[in-house]
Motif scaffolding. Structure first.
Motif, PDB file in Angstrom:
ATOM      1  N   SER A  22       3.873   6.394   5.011  1.00 28.75           N
ATOM      2  CA  SER A  22       5.097   4.856   4.818  1.00 28.75           C
ATOM      3  C   SER A  22       4.225   3.669   5.216  1.00 28.75           C
ATOM      4  O   SER A  22       3.313   3.757   5.577  1.00 28.75           O
ATOM      5  CB  SER A  22       6.108   5.307   5.939  1.00 28.75           C
ATOM      6  N   ASP A  23       5.300   2.732   5.098  1.00 30.71           N
ATOM      7  CA  ASP A  23       4.760   1.324   5.879  1.00 30.71           C
ATOM      8  C   ASP A  23       4.239   1.288   6.998  1.00 30.71           C
ATOM      9  O   ASP A  23       3.227   0.831   7.477  1.00 30.71           O
ATOM     10  CB  ASP A  23       5.998   0.168   5.484  1.00 30.71           C
ATOM     11  N   ASP A  24       5.113   2.192   7.886  1.00 28.55           N
ATOM     12  CA  ASP A  24       4.797   2.063   9.310  1.00 28.55           C
ATOM     13  C   ASP A  24       3.225   2.666   9.653  1.00 28.55           C
ATOM     14  O   ASP A  24       2.424   2.295  10.334  1.00 28.55           O
ATOM     15  CB  ASP A  24       5.716   2.713  10.103  1.00 28.55           C
ATOM     16  N   GLU A  25       3.030   3.953   8.761  1.00 23.45           N
ATOM     17  CA  GLU A  25       1.757   4.463   8.818  1.00 23.45           C
ATOM     18  C   GLU A  25       0.479   3.525   8.502  1.00 23.45           C
ATOM     19  O   GLU A  25      -0.523   3.552   9.032  1.00 23.45           O
ATOM     20  CB  GLU A  25       1.747   5.845   8.156  1.00 23.45           C
ATOM     21  N   PHE A  26       0.731   2.897   7.388  1.00 22.22           N
ATOM     22  CA  PHE A  26      -0.267   1.968   6.936  1.00 22.22           C
ATOM     23  C   PHE A  26      -0.489   0.886   8.026  1.00 22.22           C
ATOM     24  O   PHE A  26      -1.392   0.522   8.158  1.00 22.22           O
ATOM     25  CB  PHE A  26       0.166   1.352   5.505  1.00 22.22           C
ATOM     26  N   LEU A  82       0.703  -1.197   0.162  1.00 16.58           N
ATOM     27  CA  LEU A  82       0.041   0.044   0.048  1.00 16.58           C
ATOM     28  C   LEU A  82       0.707   1.175  -0.110  1.00 16.58           C
ATOM     29  O   LEU A  82       0.703   2.134  -0.790  1.00 16.58           O
ATOM     30  CB  LEU A  82      -0.891  -0.001   1.090  1.00 16.58           C
ATOM     31  N   ALA A  83       1.674   1.102   1.012  1.00 13.55           N
ATOM     32  CA  ALA A  83       2.769   2.492   0.711  1.00 13.55           C
ATOM     33  C   ALA A  83       3.550   2.610  -0.482  1.00 13.55           C
ATOM     34  O   ALA A  83       3.606   3.696  -0.898  1.00 13.55           O
ATOM     35  CB  ALA A  83       3.996   2.389   1.948  1.00 13.55           C
ATOM     36  N   ALA A  84       3.852   1.627  -1.173  1.00 13.96           N
ATOM     37  CA  ALA A  84       4.696   1.702  -2.021  1.00 13.96           C
ATOM     38  C   ALA A  84       3.731   2.216  -3.405  1.00 13.96           C
ATOM     39  O   ALA A  84       4.052   2.932  -4.173  1.00 13.96           O
ATOM     40  CB  ALA A  84       5.197   0.401  -2.729  1.00 13.96           C
ATOM     41  N   LEU A  85       2.161   1.927  -3.496  1.00 13.58           N
ATOM     42  CA  LEU A  85       1.591   2.405  -4.427  1.00 13.58           C
ATOM     43  C   LEU A  85       1.101   3.752  -4.155  1.00 13.58           C
ATOM     44  O   LEU A  85       1.045   4.508  -4.874  1.00 13.58           O
ATOM     45  CB  LEU A  85       0.437   1.351  -4.500  1.00 13.58           C
TER      46      LEU A  85
END
Length: 167
Positions: free
Chosen positions: A40-44, A27-30
């Motif tokens: 960021s990954d952490d936020e997601f 999700l963060a990459a998209l």
């Protein structure tokens, strides 16, 4: 540049599935490909561990390890929901994925008997505005200067859809 295989994404078929916690990095990459201010990954991951947060992801049919075509993340509090973010990969846009993700969200909210759904959208995002209006959303507010753009700042339109009338 993100090293995901987006070539020929327009010719791929997608299925809509519930988002799971292990989707956070994807999700963060998209999100980074579609938003100037991305999460960021952490936020997601922090969102996806919350009990009242849910979402859907468009995965390539028959190839679950491929980069997702799009996703939506929303939060439900009591009987009111808010779309936190929605993204469709640029090569997969204009194929109905945004509509399919919204449809999955609306169906879920109908099943849990939510009464209304809110979202915020950049005033400059004409395709998203058109989709939301087709889906019955009405503008109920503005947030001037909410989004950062390459040319400065733009206004967010706050939109709402009453869900009780759809039952």
């Amino acid at each position: 540049m993100i090293g995901f295989p987006f070539d020929n994404m327009r010719s791929r078929s997608f299925v809509i599935e519930p988002v799971v916690r292990t989707d956070a990095a994807q999700l963060a990459a998209l999100h980074a490909l579609t938003f100037r201010q991305h999460w960021s990954d952490d936020e997601f991951h922090a969102l996806l561990v919350e009990d009242n947060v849910f979402g859907f992801i468009a995965r390539e049919e028959g190839n679950p390890k491929a980069m997702a075509g799009g996703f939506i993340v929303a939060r439900l509090v009591l009987d009111e929901a808010e779309i936190l973010t929605i993204a469709v990969a640029p090569p997969a846009q204009r194929r109905g994925l945004g509509h399919a993700l919204m449809d999955a969200t609306l169906r879920h909210l109908h099943n849990v008997r939510a009464s209304m759904l809110f979202l915020e959208v950049d005033e400059l995002n004409a395709p998203a505005l058109a989709l939301y209006r087709r889906l019955g959303f009405k503008q109920v507010g503005k947030r001037p200067g909410y989004y950062e753009t390459a040319a400065g700042r733009s206004t967010a339109f706050t939109m709402r859809r009453d869900l009780k009338a759809c039952r």
